[in-house]
Design a protein around this motif. Structure first.
Motif, PDB file in Angstrom:
ATOM      1  N   ARG A 182       0.813  -1.225   0.000  1.00 52.33           N
ATOM      2  CA  ARG A 182       0.000   0.000   0.000  1.00 52.33           C
ATOM      3  C   ARG A 182       0.843   1.271   0.000  1.00 52.33           C
ATOM      4  NH1 ARG A 182      -5.220  -0.979   1.030  1.00 52.33           N
ATOM      5  NH2 ARG A 182      -5.559   1.172   1.736  1.00 52.33           N
ATOM      6  N   LYS A 183       2.115   1.138  -0.271  1.00 54.59           N
ATOM      7  CA  LYS A 183       2.987   2.330  -0.297  1.00 54.59           C
ATOM      8  C   LYS A 183       2.597   3.247  -1.458  1.00 54.59           C
ATOM      9  CE  LYS A 183       7.061   0.094   1.729  1.00 54.59           C
ATOM     10  NZ  LYS A 183       6.522  -1.292   1.738  1.00 54.59           N
ATOM     11  N   ALA A 184       2.796   4.523  -1.266  1.00 59.92           N
ATOM     12  CA  ALA A 184       2.533   5.491  -2.329  1.00 59.92           C
ATOM     13  C   ALA A 184       3.562   5.341  -3.439  1.00 59.92           C
ATOM     14  CB  ALA A 184       2.573   6.913  -1.769  1.00 59.92           C
ATOM     15  N   VAL A 185       3.142   5.684  -4.647  1.00 58.80           N
ATOM     16  CA  VAL A 185       4.037   5.677  -5.802  1.00 58.80           C
ATOM     17  C   VAL A 185       4.322   7.122  -6.183  1.00 58.80           C
ATOM     18  CG1 VAL A 185       4.271   5.086  -8.237  1.00 58.80           C
ATOM     19  CG2 VAL A 185       3.211   3.461  -6.659  1.00 58.80           C
ATOM     20  N   LEU A 186       5.602   7.491  -6.247  1.00 59.69           N
ATOM     21  CA  LEU A 186       6.005   8.850  -6.613  1.00 59.69           C
ATOM     22  C   LEU A 186       6.292   8.891  -8.110  1.00 59.69           C
ATOM     23  CD1 LEU A 186       6.306   8.742  -3.533  1.00 59.69           C
ATOM     24  CD2 LEU A 186       8.393  10.090  -3.747  1.00 59.69           C
ATOM     25  N   ALA A 187       5.625   9.798  -8.818  1.00 57.35           N
ATOM     26  CA  ALA A 187       5.759   9.849 -10.276  1.00 57.35           C
ATOM     27  C   ALA A 187       5.437  11.250 -10.768  1.00 57.35           C
ATOM     28  CB  ALA A 187       4.837   8.828 -10.933  1.00 57.35           C
ATOM     29  N   PHE A 188       5.616  11.448 -12.083  1.00 59.52           N
ATOM     30  CA  PHE A 188       5.276  12.716 -12.704  1.00 59.52           C
ATOM     31  C   PHE A 188       3.762  12.861 -12.812  1.00 59.52           C
ATOM     32  CE2 PHE A 188       9.648  13.322 -13.910  1.00 59.52           C
ATOM     33  CZ  PHE A 188       9.760  14.692 -14.098  1.00 59.52           C
ATOM     34  N   GLN A 189       3.339  14.025 -13.271  1.00 65.92           N
ATOM     35  CA  GLN A 189       1.929  14.303 -13.487  1.00 65.92           C
ATOM     36  C   GLN A 189       1.368  13.435 -14.611  1.00 65.92           C
ATOM     37  OE1 GLN A 189       1.452  18.295 -15.012  1.00 65.92           O
ATOM     38  NE2 GLN A 189       3.331  18.161 -16.179  1.00 65.92           N
ATOM     39  N   GLY A 190       0.044  13.431 -14.751  1.00 69.58           N
ATOM     40  CA  GLY A 190      -0.592  12.709 -15.839  1.00 69.58           C
ATOM     41  C   GLY A 190      -0.064  13.171 -17.181  1.00 69.58           C
ATOM     42  N   GLY A 191       0.034  12.251 -18.117  1.00 63.74           N
ATOM     43  CA  GLY A 191       0.622  12.568 -19.421  1.00 63.74           C
ATOM     44  C   GLY A 191       2.034  12.078 -19.539  1.00 63.74           C
ATOM     45  N   CYS A 192       2.618  11.625 -18.408  1.00 60.67           N
ATOM     46  CA  CYS A 192       3.980  11.076 -18.418  1.00 60.67           C
ATOM     47  C   CYS A 192       3.923   9.615 -18.879  1.00 60.67           C
ATOM     48  CB  CYS A 192       4.593  11.182 -17.029  1.00 60.67           C
ATOM     49  SG  CYS A 192       6.161  10.290 -16.853  1.00 60.67           S
ATOM     50  N   ALA A 193       4.668   9.292 -19.920  1.00 61.26           N
ATOM     51  CA  ALA A 193       4.653   7.940 -20.463  1.00 61.26           C
ATOM     52  C   ALA A 193       5.203   6.927 -19.466  1.00 61.26           C
ATOM     53  CB  ALA A 193       5.461   7.887 -21.759  1.00 61.26           C
ATOM     54  N   TYR A 194       6.199   7.324 -18.687  1.00 58.06           N
ATOM     55  CA  TYR A 194       6.782   6.396 -17.715  1.00 58.06           C
ATOM     56  C   TYR A 194       5.788   6.091 -16.593  1.00 58.06           C
ATOM     57  CZ  TYR A 194      11.142   7.573 -20.093  1.00 58.06           C
ATOM     58  OH  TYR A 194      12.121   7.765 -21.028  1.00 58.06           O
ATOM     59  N   ARG A 195       5.062   7.085 -16.171  1.00 60.37           N
ATOM     60  CA  ARG A 195       4.015   6.851 -15.172  1.00 60.37           C
ATOM     61  C   ARG A 195       2.964   5.891 -15.735  1.00 60.37           C
ATOM     62  NH1 ARG A 195       0.203  11.339 -12.138  1.00 60.37           N
ATOM     63  NH2 ARG A 195      -1.653  10.064 -11.933  1.00 60.37           N
ATOM     64  N   ASN A 196       2.547   6.115 -16.979  1.00 59.31           N
ATOM     65  CA  ASN A 196       1.555   5.233 -17.593  1.00 59.31           C
ATOM     66  C   ASN A 196       2.056   3.802 -17.664  1.00 59.31           C
ATOM     67  OD1 ASN A 196      -0.078   7.458 -17.962  1.00 59.31           O
ATOM     68  ND2 ASN A 196       0.504   7.765 -20.102  1.00 59.31           N
ATOM     69  N   ARG A 197       3.331   3.633 -17.964  1.00 59.67           N
ATOM     70  CA  ARG A 197       3.898   2.287 -18.038  1.00 59.67           C
ATOM     71  C   ARG A 197       3.910   1.618 -16.656  1.00 59.67           C
ATOM     72  NH1 ARG A 197       7.591   0.440 -22.259  1.00 59.67           N
ATOM     73  NH2 ARG A 197       7.029   1.491 -24.186  1.00 59.67           N
ATOM     74  N   LEU A 198       4.203   2.392 -15.624  1.00 61.00           N
ATOM     75  CA  LEU A 198       4.196   1.814 -14.287  1.00 61.00           C
ATOM     76  C   LEU A 198       2.786   1.370 -13.893  1.00 61.00           C
ATOM     77  CD1 LEU A 198       5.814   1.159 -11.723  1.00 61.00           C
ATOM     78  CD2 LEU A 198       5.125   3.397 -10.838  1.00 61.00           C
ATOM     79  N   VAL A 199       1.792   2.202 -14.192  1.00 58.35           N
ATOM     80  CA  VAL A 199       0.402   1.833 -13.895  1.00 58.35           C
ATOM     81  C   VAL A 199       0.036   0.553 -14.645  1.00 58.35           C
ATOM     82  CG1 VAL A 199      -2.008   2.528 -14.184  1.00 58.35           C
ATOM     83  CG2 VAL A 199      -0.335   4.181 -13.336  1.00 58.35           C
ATOM     84  N   ASN A 200       0.455   0.447 -15.906  1.00 63.56           N
ATOM     85  CA  ASN A 200       0.169  -0.758 -16.684  1.00 63.56           C
ATOM     86  C   ASN A 200       0.917  -1.974 -16.139  1.00 63.56           C
ATOM     87  OD1 ASN A 200      -1.627   0.495 -18.439  1.00 63.56           O
ATOM     88  ND2 ASN A 200      -0.012   1.132 -19.857  1.00 63.56           N
ATOM     89  N   TRP A 201       2.095  -1.741 -15.537  1.00 65.57           N
ATOM     90  CA  TRP A 201       2.827  -2.839 -14.889  1.00 65.57           C
ATOM     91  C   TRP A 201       2.020  -3.370 -13.707  1.00 65.57           C
ATOM     92  CZ3 TRP A 201       5.292  -2.786  -9.931  1.00 65.57           C
ATOM     93  CH2 TRP A 201       6.092  -3.909  -9.669  1.00 65.57           C
ATOM     94  N   PHE A 202       1.467  -2.457 -12.916  1.00 72.59           N
ATOM     95  CA  PHE A 202       0.587  -2.877 -11.823  1.00 72.59           C
ATOM     96  C   PHE A 202      -0.571  -3.718 -12.367  1.00 72.59           C
ATOM     97  CE2 PHE A 202       2.716   0.106  -9.057  1.00 72.59           C
ATOM     98  CZ  PHE A 202       2.377  -0.252  -7.762  1.00 72.59           C
ATOM     99  N   ARG A 203      -1.207  -3.209 -13.415  1.00 75.01           N
ATOM    100  CA  ARG A 203      -2.401  -3.869 -13.944  1.00 75.01           C
ATOM    101  C   ARG A 203      -2.089  -5.225 -14.561  1.00 75.01           C
ATOM    102  NH1 ARG A 203      -4.958   1.708 -16.578  1.00 75.01           N
ATOM    103  NH2 ARG A 203      -5.703   2.548 -14.578  1.00 75.01           N
ATOM    104  N   ALA A 204      -0.857  -5.363 -15.069  1.00 79.62           N
ATOM    105  CA  ALA A 204      -0.465  -6.654 -15.640  1.00 79.62           C
ATOM    106  C   ALA A 204      -0.513  -7.761 -14.591  1.00 79.62           C
ATOM    107  CB  ALA A 204       0.932  -6.558 -16.251  1.00 79.62           C
ATOM    108  N   TYR A 205      -0.408  -7.377 -13.328  1.00 79.32           N
ATOM    109  CA  TYR A 205      -0.468  -8.345 -12.225  1.00 79.32           C
ATOM    110  C   TYR A 205      -1.813  -8.299 -11.498  1.00 79.32           C
ATOM    111  CZ  TYR A 205       4.566  -9.074 -12.706  1.00 79.32           C
ATOM    112  OH  TYR A 205       5.816  -9.390 -13.189  1.00 79.32           O
TER     113      TYR A 205
END
Length: 295
Positions: A182-205
């Protein structure tokens, strides 16, 4: 109305004031004011609302600005063609913060050395904002990740980034989102491709990030992780530039989403001599890097 009038008008629109526009154009403020007033008189319309020291563009001013950008871009392109497509003049480049910090210094240094006539302007943004800038002709070329397939664009691969998760020094190994909990994830604002990839990594699991904390820079993300705010996602190349003094643990993720290709993208049919020049510099730097023996 001349092209020089349009450039003066654009400078006022983009800087928001007569004094700032005059400084950008290397002119006196009274001369800029006179140009704007003359344009309004010739067109018979009001381009700006004047509130104390502020200038607010009218609806007609906004419309003229859209056309002015197109006209000046075509004039610049025509000038380059007439001159034999020699690199020179303004080159507006957009890039992600990570690319600007870790990947582009060598490329831009080569560009400056080989084509001193080019006047480079560098804009930092997210992949989403830069994609919009290139479509609206606010920039000549952009370095972005995960730009949509678009027949209006041309592109070339620039380099590949490896994304890693960073956590506090004592954090256990991270292999899946379950290791983050449940730790927070530190990332850029929306529109950041790297943030989107991390979210998709979560969803892959089958997970979703519990909480995303938006920060404005990679230094802020690194500092926040050291302070215990959560875990962060950063390109490995950027992390190499940060002095963390062993205060972080770095977790490479074995997943295709964690290898991101950065592309140089420009509008189809707008490949000027300047864009061709930076493409050549990219290729030269890539060849130089691949020629260095491993180890």
């Amino acid at each position: 109305m001349e092209v020089s009038d349009l450039r003066t008008f654009m400078a006022v629109m983009e800087t928001g004031s007569i004094s700032h526009a005059a400084k950008a154009l290397h002119r006196v403020p009274s001369g800029v004011t006179a140009r704007i007033m003359l344009m309004e008189e010739e067109l018979g319309i009001q381009l700006f609302l004047r509130e104390k020291k502020r200038l607010l563009p009218t609806a007609r001013g906004q419309t003229l600005y859209t056309y002015a950008r197109r006209i000046t871009a075509l004039m610049d392109e025509a000038e380059l063609c007439v001159r034999g497509m020699e690199p020179g003049g303004r080159l507006r480049i957009g890039a992600l913060e990570s690319a600007a910090a870790a990947r582009l210094p060598e490329v831009l240094a080569r560009l400056h050395a080989e084509y001193p006539g080019i006047e480079l302007e560098l804009v930092i943004g997210t992949s989403s904002s830069l994609y919009g800038d290139i479509l609206e002709n606010r920039l000549d070329a952009v370095f972005v990740v995960d730009a949509p397939t678009d027949e209006r664009l041309e592109r070339m691969e620039a380099f590949t980034e490896r994304l890693v998760l960073i956590a506090t020094r004592e954090h256990p190994p991270i292999h899946t989102p379950g290791d983050i909990g449940r730790k927070a994830v530190l990332a850029f604002q929306g529109g950041c491709a790297y943030r989107n990839r991390l979210v998709n990594w979560f969803r892959a699991y089958g997970w979703e990030p519990q909480h995303i904390v938006e920060l404005a820079s990679y230094h802020a993300i690194v500092g926040g992780v050291i302070a215990g705010m959560g875990v962060g996602v950063v390109p490995a190349s950027v992390l190499e530039l940060c002095r963390t003094n062993g205060m972080l643990s770095v977790h490479a993720l074995e997943h295709p989403l964690c290898n991101a290709v950065t592309e140089l993208v420009w509008r189809k049919g707008m490949a000027s001599a300047n864009v061709a020049a930076i493409c050549r510099c990219l290729t030269s730097c890539e060849k130089k890097t691949s020629a260095i023996p491993a180890g």
